[in-house]
Design a protein around this motif. Structure first.
Motif, PDB file in Angstrom:
ATOM      1  N   GLU A  68       1.258  -4.954   3.029  1.00  0.00           N
ATOM      2  CA  GLU A  68      -0.108  -4.416   3.033  1.00  0.00           C
ATOM      3  C   GLU A  68      -0.148  -3.217   3.967  1.00  0.00           C
ATOM      4  O   GLU A  68       0.206  -3.321   5.146  1.00  0.00           O
TER       5      GLU A  68
ATOM      6  N   GLN B  85      -2.698  -0.053   5.296  1.00  0.00           N
ATOM      7  CA  GLN B  85      -4.070   0.447   5.345  1.00  0.00           C
ATOM      8  C   GLN B  85      -4.143   1.659   6.260  1.00  0.00           C
ATOM      9  O   GLN B  85      -3.433   1.727   7.267  1.00  0.00           O
ATOM     10  N   TRP B  86      -5.031   2.581   5.927  1.00  0.00           N
ATOM     11  CA  TRP B  86      -5.348   3.708   6.799  1.00  0.00           C
ATOM     12  C   TRP B  86      -6.673   3.441   7.495  1.00  0.00           C
ATOM     13  O   TRP B  86      -7.630   2.998   6.859  1.00  0.00           O
ATOM     14  N   LEU B  87      -6.717   3.719   8.793  1.00  0.00           N
ATOM     15  CA  LEU B  87      -7.952   3.612   9.568  1.00  0.00           C
ATOM     16  C   LEU B  87      -8.237   4.971  10.189  1.00  0.00           C
ATOM     17  O   LEU B  87      -7.318   5.661  10.640  1.00  0.00           O
TER      18      LEU B  87
ATOM     19  N   LEU C 184     -11.812   1.323   8.380  1.00  0.00           N
ATOM     20  CA  LEU C 184     -10.988   1.381   7.176  1.00  0.00           C
ATOM     21  C   LEU C 184     -11.313   2.638   6.377  1.00  0.00           C
ATOM     22  O   LEU C 184     -12.478   2.952   6.131  1.00  0.00           O
TER      23      LEU C 184
ATOM     24  N   GLU D 140     -10.801   4.471   2.796  1.00  0.00           N
ATOM     25  CA  GLU D 140     -10.410   4.210   1.414  1.00  0.00           C
ATOM     26  C   GLU D 140     -10.404   5.480   0.568  1.00  0.00           C
ATOM     27  O   GLU D 140      -9.629   5.599  -0.371  1.00  0.00           O
TER      28      GLU D 140
ATOM     29  N   CYS E 252      -2.144   4.062  10.835  1.00  0.00           N
ATOM     30  CA  CYS E 252      -1.542   3.385   9.688  1.00  0.00           C
ATOM     31  C   CYS E 252      -1.239   1.974  10.152  1.00  0.00           C
ATOM     32  O   CYS E 252      -0.519   1.778  11.142  1.00  0.00           O
ATOM     33  N   GLN E 253      -1.812   1.002   9.472  1.00  0.00           N
ATOM     34  CA  GLN E 253      -1.646  -0.404   9.848  1.00  0.00           C
ATOM     35  C   GLN E 253      -0.883  -1.116   8.738  1.00  0.00           C
ATOM     36  O   GLN E 253      -1.281  -1.067   7.579  1.00  0.00           O
TER      37      GLN E 253
END
Length: 187
Positions: free
Chosen positions: A62, A64-66, A71, A73, A107-108
């Motif tokens: 997974e 994700q960008w923060l 978050l 999207e 980036c998580q």
């Protein structure tokens, strides 16, 4: 027919060498995560941030960008998962954005091999405001409750470092007939 079992033996032997397996039992491999900024058009205000996760196993991951902890999207595009030659995988996730001063992008990455997600940051937060003591509070030279405040100590250290960095020149010897350190006025 003596070689009928050979392909199976080769496969079992190969599984023992796969980073994600030990004798046929899967062992997860942790991802390595990096961020690379790119500008496609120098005239454009947009920047493309590329988050790359490499060397992970199994495939499920997974990413994700923060932006400033929230978050993000919009502007996110996922690349295809690619298998490396060592049976691990890699994935790139792109974020197209218009960074503003003080924005921090993260980036998580979450994966079964990790106890907690990996977070990699890009950008610089705005510096915190200087500490000013409350009325009646004595400022400390070495720090405060809100963090270090070097004040006079920093200035002294800075002055000493500058003095050490100045070129050293020897003191010229006294000229014959000089008045033992007195100036030209004979004082």
């Amino acid at each position: 027919m003596a070689f009928a079992g050979l392909p199976l033996m080769l496969l079992v032997g190969a599984l023992g060498r796969i980073p994600g397996s030990e004798g046929g039992k899967e062992t997860p491999a942790k991802p390595t995560v990096t961020i690379s900024p790119t500008k496609m058009d120098p005239a454009s205000p947009n920047t493309i941030l590329l988050c790359t996760a490499t060397g992970f196993y199994p495939l499920e991951i997974e990413v994700q960008w923060l932006k400033n902890g929230q978050l993000e999207e919009e502007g996110v595009a996922f690349g295809e998962e690619l298998q490396n030659g060592d049976w691990t995988y890699q994935l790139q996730v792109m974020l197209e954005t218009q960074p503003q001063r003080g924005d921090v992008y993260t980036c998580q990455v979450g994966h079964v091999s990790l106890e907690a997600p990996i977070t990699v940051q890009w950008g610089k937060p705005l510096p915190s405001l200087p500490y000013y003591p409350e009325k009646g509070e004595r400022p400390s030279l070495l720090g405060s409750q809100n963090g270090p405040s070097w004040g006079k100590v920093g200035l002294i250290l800075q002055a000493q470092v500058r003095l050490l960095l100045l070129p050293q020149s020897p003191v010229p010897p006294a000229l014959p007939g000089a008045n033992s350190g007195r100036g030209s006025w004979g004082l």
